[in-house]
Design an enzyme around this catalytic site. Structure first.
Site, PDB file in Angstrom:
ATOM      1  N   ASN A  78      67.395  -6.183   6.064  1.00  0.00           N
ATOM      2  CA  ASN A  78      68.723  -6.758   5.859  1.00  0.00           C
ATOM      3  C   ASN A  78      68.573  -7.882   4.839  1.00  0.00           C
ATOM      4  OD1 ASN A  78      71.181  -8.033   6.005  1.00  0.00           O
ATOM      5  ND2 ASN A  78      70.970  -8.715   8.132  1.00  0.00           N
ATOM      6  N   LYS A  94      70.866  -9.617   3.560  1.00  0.00           N
ATOM      7  CA  LYS A  94      71.887 -10.663   3.738  1.00  0.00           C
ATOM      8  C   LYS A  94      72.503 -11.005   2.367  1.00  0.00           C
ATOM      9  CE  LYS A  94      69.498 -12.060   7.891  1.00  0.00           C
ATOM     10  NZ  LYS A  94      69.130 -13.115   8.843  1.00  0.00           N
ATOM     11  N   HIS A 109      76.268  -8.254  13.374  1.00  0.00           N
ATOM     12  CA  HIS A 109      75.148  -9.196  13.199  1.00  0.00           C
ATOM     13  C   HIS A 109      75.581 -10.577  13.686  1.00  0.00           C
ATOM     14  CE1 HIS A 109      72.100 -11.691  11.332  1.00  0.00           C
ATOM     15  NE2 HIS A 109      71.365 -10.604  11.234  1.00  0.00           N
ATOM     16  N   GLU A 149      75.217 -13.388  12.459  1.00  0.00           N
ATOM     17  CA  GLU A 149      75.803 -14.239  11.415  1.00  0.00           C
ATOM     18  C   GLU A 149      77.281 -13.883  11.197  1.00  0.00           C
ATOM     19  OE1 GLU A 149      72.715 -13.517   8.526  1.00  0.00           O
ATOM     20  OE2 GLU A 149      71.331 -14.634   9.803  1.00  0.00           O
ATOM     21  N   GLU A 158      68.501  -8.774  18.434  1.00  0.00           N
ATOM     22  CA  GLU A 158      68.143  -9.928  17.612  1.00  0.00           C
ATOM     23  C   GLU A 158      68.505 -11.214  18.355  1.00  0.00           C
ATOM     24  OE1 GLU A 158      67.851  -8.718  13.172  1.00  0.00           O
ATOM     25  OE2 GLU A 158      69.869  -9.416  13.575  1.00  0.00           O
ATOM     26  N   GLY A 212      65.400 -16.236  11.421  1.00  0.00           N
ATOM     27  CA  GLY A 212      65.135 -17.193  10.358  1.00  0.00           C
ATOM     28  C   GLY A 212      64.453 -18.470  10.810  1.00  0.00           C
ATOM     29  N   SER A 230      62.530 -13.006  12.781  1.00  0.00           N
ATOM     30  CA  SER A 230      61.234 -13.541  12.333  1.00  0.00           C
ATOM     31  C   SER A 230      60.097 -12.520  12.395  1.00  0.00           C
ATOM     32  CB  SER A 230      60.879 -14.812  13.114  1.00  0.00           C
ATOM     33  OG  SER A 230      61.827 -15.835  12.842  1.00  0.00           O
TER      34      SER A 230
HETATM   35  P1  13P Z   1      64.697 -12.906   9.735  1.00  0.00           P
HETATM   36  O1  13P Z   1      63.759 -11.705   9.707  1.00  0.00           O
HETATM   37  O2  13P Z   1      64.797 -13.582   8.421  1.00  0.00           O
HETATM   38  O3  13P Z   1      64.429 -13.781  10.893  1.00  0.00           O
HETATM   39  O4  13P Z   1      66.181 -12.277   9.974  1.00  0.00           O
HETATM   40  C1  13P Z   1      66.373 -11.373  10.985  1.00  0.00           C
HETATM   41  C2  13P Z   1      67.725 -10.788  10.842  1.00  0.00           C
HETATM   42  O5  13P Z   1      68.718 -11.441  11.074  1.00  0.00           O
HETATM   43  C3  13P Z   1      67.819  -9.394  10.383  1.00  0.00           C
HETATM   44  O6  13P Z   1      69.117  -8.901  10.518  1.00  0.00           O
END
Ligand code: 13P
Length: 249
Positions: A9, A11, A90, A92, A160, A166, A206
């Site tokens: 992803n 983002k 997601h 976010e 997740e 992150g 992560s």
């Molecule tokens: P990270 O791998 O950067 O922690 O992000 C995970 C994520 O949100 C994937 O959708």
């Protein structure tokens, strides 16, 4: 029986020059596991054109197929670029855009109508985990976000934990296994054993080259949804290779 899936992803990262990273992932992507990259919408068409062994997906879609929704993108539009997947719900999106389960469910229906496979994301916050509410939260998100009609072909579920995204913080393998076993049981109960066992479950939060093999050895982990470490082939290729080398969990 479940093909492993390494999903990236991107983002809101990536200008056109970033697409060369996809080229550098091709060899690892022919090693057995399915590989999916979800770039920003602006890069979808070009990403599809050079996708090779890699599947391409969107990161969100509107619940309606068309209409007066300035700035939004429909599932049909994603499919029209040649994308085959879309990430939905997601954390976010749930946080930044106040998306709730019912909206995620409507988007998922729309994605299926457009022929896309949905990667539906669930996960608890740190406060919810500390209050021992993790499984209740995940159970509610699964029930609310996934429409009737799920199959092993049209649905992937990504666990997740919000606090692991992150942050460099990763749950223990026991914690990941507990949630993945729970998700599997819930899917089997609702959709029947055959469908429930065929839906792939990804861990996200992560995931890095250094921890991927350990995570892929956990029961009911069929792959990963990777953020930061999917942006560069130098990081994502070792994760794909760890998945290619993992035995069935
Ligand atoms: P990270 O791998 O950067 O922690 O992000 C995970 C994520 O949100 C994937 O959708």
């Amino acid at each position: 029986m479940r093909r492993k899936l390494a999903a990236g992803n991107w983002k809101m990262n990536g200008l056109r020059a970033q697409l060369s990273e996809i080229d550098a992932m091709q060899e690892a992507a022919s090693g057995g596991s399915e590989v999916l990259i979800c770039p920003p919408t602006t890069l979808l068409t070009e990403a599809v054109a050079r996708a090779g062994h890699i599947e391409i997906g969107g990161q969100d879609c509107h619940a309606r197929a068309s209409g007066a929704h300035t700035g939004d993108v429909s599932a049909a539009m994603l499919a029209d670029t040649g994308a085959s997947y879309v990430i939905l719900g997601h954390s976010e999106r749930r946080t930044d855009h106040d998306e709730h389960d019912d909206e995620v469910r409507a988007k998922c229906k729309s994605a299926w109508e457009a022929g896309l496979k949905a990667v539906v994301c669930v996960g608890e916050t740190l406060a919810e985990r500390e209050a021992s509410n993790t499984l209740d939260i995940i159970g509610g998100q699964l029930a609310g976000s996934i429409p009737d009609g799920a199959t092993g072909h049209n649905l992937v579920v990504a666990y997740e934990p919000v606090w692991a995204i992150g942050t460099g913080k990763v749950p223990t393998t026991d914690q990941i296994g507990e949630v993945h076993d729970f998700i599997r049981a819930r899917l089997e109960r609702r959709f029947g054993a055959g469908v429930g066992r065929s839906v792939r479950l990804l861990y996200g939060g992560s995931v890095k080259p250094a921890n991927a093999a350990e995570i892929f050895a956990v029961s009911n982990v069929d792959g990963a949804l990777v953020g930061g470490a999917s942006l560069k082939a130098a990081d994502f290729v070792p994760i794909i290779e760890a998945l290619n080398g993992a035995s069935d969990g």
